[in-house]
Write a protein that holds these residues in place. Sequence first.
Motif, PDB file in Angstrom:
ATOM      1  N   THR A 128       0.781  -1.234   0.000  1.00  0.00           N
ATOM      2  CA  THR A 128       0.000   0.000   0.000  1.00  0.00           C
ATOM      3  C   THR A 128       0.811   1.282   0.000  1.00  0.00           C
ATOM      4  N   PHE A 129       2.024   1.259   0.519  1.00  0.00           N
ATOM      5  CA  PHE A 129       2.805   2.504   0.605  1.00  0.00           C
ATOM      6  C   PHE A 129       4.291   2.222   0.734  1.00  0.00           C
ATOM      7  N   THR A 130       5.072   2.848  -0.122  1.00  0.00           N
ATOM      8  CA  THR A 130       6.525   2.884   0.023  1.00  0.00           C
ATOM      9  C   THR A 130       6.986   4.307  -0.263  1.00  0.00           C
ATOM     10  N   GLN A 131       8.148   4.659   0.264  1.00  0.00           N
ATOM     11  CA  GLN A 131       8.701   5.992   0.018  1.00  0.00           C
ATOM     12  C   GLN A 131      10.205   5.979   0.231  1.00  0.00           C
ATOM     13  N   ALA A 132      10.886   6.705  -0.617  1.00  0.00           N
ATOM     14  CA  ALA A 132      12.310   6.952  -0.423  1.00  0.00           C
ATOM     15  C   ALA A 132      12.490   8.352   0.156  1.00  0.00           C
ATOM     16  N   TYR A 133      13.201   8.441   1.266  1.00  0.00           N
ATOM     17  CA  TYR A 133      13.576   9.697   1.918  1.00  0.00           C
ATOM     18  C   TYR A 133      12.376  10.359   2.606  1.00  0.00           C
ATOM     19  N   GLY A 134      12.674  11.171   3.590  1.00  0.00           N
ATOM     20  CA  GLY A 134      11.645  11.896   4.308  1.00  0.00           C
ATOM     21  C   GLY A 134      11.724  11.661   5.805  1.00  0.00           C
ATOM     22  N   HIS A 135      10.653  12.036   6.475  1.00  0.00           N
ATOM     23  CA  HIS A 135      10.543  11.927   7.927  1.00  0.00           C
ATOM     24  C   HIS A 135       9.500  10.861   8.240  1.00  0.00           C
ATOM     25  N   PHE A 136       9.907   9.838   8.998  1.00  0.00           N
ATOM     26  CA  PHE A 136       9.040   8.724   9.362  1.00  0.00           C
ATOM     27  C   PHE A 136       8.960   8.684  10.888  1.00  0.00           C
ATOM     28  N   GLU A 137       7.758   8.728  11.452  1.00  0.00           N
ATOM     29  CA  GLU A 137       7.665   8.711  12.909  1.00  0.00           C
ATOM     30  C   GLU A 137       6.407   7.992  13.376  1.00  0.00           C
ATOM     31  N   ALA A 138       6.500   7.479  14.588  1.00  0.00           N
ATOM     32  CA  ALA A 138       5.351   6.855  15.251  1.00  0.00           C
ATOM     33  C   ALA A 138       5.430   7.169  16.734  1.00  0.00           C
ATOM     34  N   ARG A 139       4.246   7.308  17.333  1.00  0.00           N
ATOM     35  CA  ARG A 139       4.154   7.515  18.782  1.00  0.00           C
ATOM     36  C   ARG A 139       3.662   6.214  19.393  1.00  0.00           C
ATOM     37  N   ILE A 140       4.491   5.613  20.233  1.00  0.00           N
ATOM     38  CA  ILE A 140       4.266   4.236  20.677  1.00  0.00           C
ATOM     39  C   ILE A 140       4.507   4.110  22.177  1.00  0.00           C
ATOM     40  N   LYS A 141       3.700   3.281  22.806  1.00  0.00           N
ATOM     41  CA  LYS A 141       3.966   2.821  24.168  1.00  0.00           C
ATOM     42  C   LYS A 141       4.280   1.333  24.072  1.00  0.00           C
ATOM     43  N   VAL A 142       5.489   0.965  24.488  1.00  0.00           N
ATOM     44  CA  VAL A 142       5.943  -0.413  24.314  1.00  0.00           C
ATOM     45  C   VAL A 142       5.479  -1.283  25.482  1.00  0.00           C
TER      46      VAL A 142
END
Length: 431
Positions: A128-142
């Motif tokens: 569904t989604f791929t990308q080269a370069y940029g800002h990738f982030e997630a907010r997670i509680k492990v």
Amino acid sequence: MAAHRARRWSLGGSVLLVSAAVTAAFTFITTGPSADRADAAAPAAVTWSDEFDGPAGSAPDPAKWTLETGGGGNGNHELQYYRDSRDNAALDGNGNLVITARKNTDPGLQCWYGACQYTSARLNTAKTFTQAYGHFEARIKVPRGQGMWPAFWMLGNDLGSVGWPNSGEIDIMENVGYEPNAVHGTLHGPGYSGGGGIGAAYNLPGGAAFADAFHVFAVDWSPEKITWSVDGTTYQTRTPADLGGKKWVYDHPFFMILNLAVGGDWPGSPNADTQFPQTMTVDYVRVSASGGTGNSGDGGNGGATKTGAIKGVGGMCVDVAGASAADGTPIQLHDCTGVDAQKWTLGSDGTVRALGKCLDVRGGSTADGAAVQLYTCNGTKAQQWVHTSARDLTNVGADKCLATKDNASGDGTPLQIRTCSGAANQKWTLA
């Protein structure tokens, strides 16, 4: 540094990738149906996001995620069977995706070692989604506990043709249960994979555990470097020079993966103290074409796009009351004086910052009349804003506009959020 796994990809995932034809559609964040906000854009060009908004118990969006299945161990002797089941991956109704590891009760599930002991989930965007370069982030509680292994990571979209590790792997965040205070960011490629991966660990100050709260994990990726951060604090940057002459393979699109593994060569197996079920809770995943992290924790500028006074009705300025940087300080209108309490930065991460802290809706409220305050930046939707071409300053969490109380415009008038109406007391210009 602890030895990492031999590989992280499964045969089933590889088959998915070979058949995937992915087009990355570049979009902009909009904040509601109002016509005057239809062309609203976030401070950075958001190319993909999932806020996990939906009814409790609903499945992750199949237009965004594929859930993998199987118990082959993923090359690491992991103990879980990944299932496409809402028992293991579902929305909680509060804007989160919850990935749950459980003790297995289905005798029909077989893993590489025999009857499976645990079930969990692993999601990817290969189709569904791929990308080269940029800002990738997630907010997670492990999760917490011996044997737990949550991860947010990426693999190259040529995995099906060149194999791992030639496709490249970017581990944005990995945590193993016996290191509650640490997360790891790592590169894996040809000649530097598994235990030879290139990376570093980040430790929370004061010995705090990552499982105690949500944290924002991110990478900023450009053709010549990749930078890792936690809660806006950069902790490592890698370039081709770090590879000792080995091939830099981070020059093509990658896809994202979220998973919670149980056991394996690196974390070891759960022990008698490990409680089940365990959960990995994801508030959001966001990708932009470009972006930046703050320089040092909450004092960062969120990847500044523009800094200046925010002027509203009557030519008055948005002001931090008493120029106080304390959490909970009210935000008000004030005569424009040019002081730091009136200098606001619209960050590429969607924040609006002054005095090193964020414009925040008190208590995360979505109600009309909810007060606006200054608060330590924490990545919540109560601190995400969009400044539209119609001059609305819209809070993403509430889908409501910054407004003056009671339509007033006098010195000291408190600010709040209200349903966007186009009124003069909801119009703001960054000077």
